[in-house]
Design an enzyme around this catalytic site. Sequence first.
Site, PDB file in Angstrom:
ATOM      1  N   ASP A  97       1.001  -1.196   0.124  1.00 29.73           N
ATOM      2  CA  ASP A  97      -0.142   0.191  -0.246  1.00 29.73           C
ATOM      3  C   ASP A  97       0.686   1.195  -0.123  1.00 29.73           C
ATOM      4  OD1 ASP A  97      -1.939  -1.133   0.271  1.00 29.73           O
ATOM      5  OD2 ASP A  97      -2.144  -1.663   2.291  1.00 29.73           O
ATOM      6  N   LYS A  98       0.099   2.631  -0.640  1.00 33.61           N
ATOM      7  CA  LYS A  98       1.180   3.683  -0.807  1.00 33.61           C
ATOM      8  C   LYS A  98       1.163   4.389   1.194  1.00 33.61           C
ATOM      9  CE  LYS A  98       0.405   8.525  -1.909  1.00 33.61           C
ATOM     10  NZ  LYS A  98      -1.080   9.477  -2.488  1.00 33.61           N
TER      11      LYS A  98
END
Length: 296
Positions: free
Chosen positions: A140-141
Amino acid sequence: MHLNKKGEWMELTVPSNWAGQTIEHTLKTDLLIPKKLLHHLRMNKGVKINNEESSWSYELRKADVLQIQLFIPEELGTPPSFMDLNVLFEDDHVLVVDKPTGMNVHPNDPGQKDTLANGVAFHFQSQGLEAKVRHIHRLDKDTTGAVIFAKNPLAVATLDRLLEQRRIKRTYTALVHGKMKKKKGKIDEPIGKDRHHGTRRRVSPRGQKAVTNYEVIHYDPARDLTMVELQLETGRTHQIRVHMSHIGHPLYGDVLYGGSKKGNRVALHAFKVEFPHPITGERIKCEAPLPEGFGL
């Protein structure tokens, strides 16, 4: 097994346990080269033995040099951007990079240049390497830590297969709210999309199988936070975040899944990856140290 790269060719010194096997058997059974790449190599005379073209029915001898045209120049496929990468492991076949927070693994739009893949493209370019940028898994970011990239078609095919077979082990560190009752456990709950929210996932009977193993490392009573080590058996979107929230311990800073608004990020870090080398089978272990300010 001794490997060497010479231009477009991978040179491999034949070990004793391959002696007596045909080239074709070795390519298919020992190196597990996929059918499409096998066909390409056959049609383009991309396999040699001791610098000479040979029938694929040739029986290998110990210390023969098997040569495979594995490093055919390719377009990067991703625009390069200068980035100060933290490389955890690299050879001619694999690159493992420590991803910082706030960065996507790959571009979502053709012109995007601020992702990890853009930095890897620059890294390849600066080495004079003409290879497509291919990530094997994603984070995920806001999640930091180790991400694997493959540097040639055989490494891609092999690592993809290892991921599917769950032979790439990924271990995470997280800070979660509250004191956990069990020191270790397994969360086996299917995960699907949340129809009421575009990006959120949820535990759902109709979702995909998802299994997360956890072990408590430390509890901080002053902050009522627990540090947990987690291993994934599957790789669903937001899996750790969904599972920990589901059992009542959302990640610190993870507002999307019920965590507090405190913290400068979601407190999740992929600190270790372990996997067999895609060519030699040697066990590779990479560890990414916890980033400064994790959980603050």
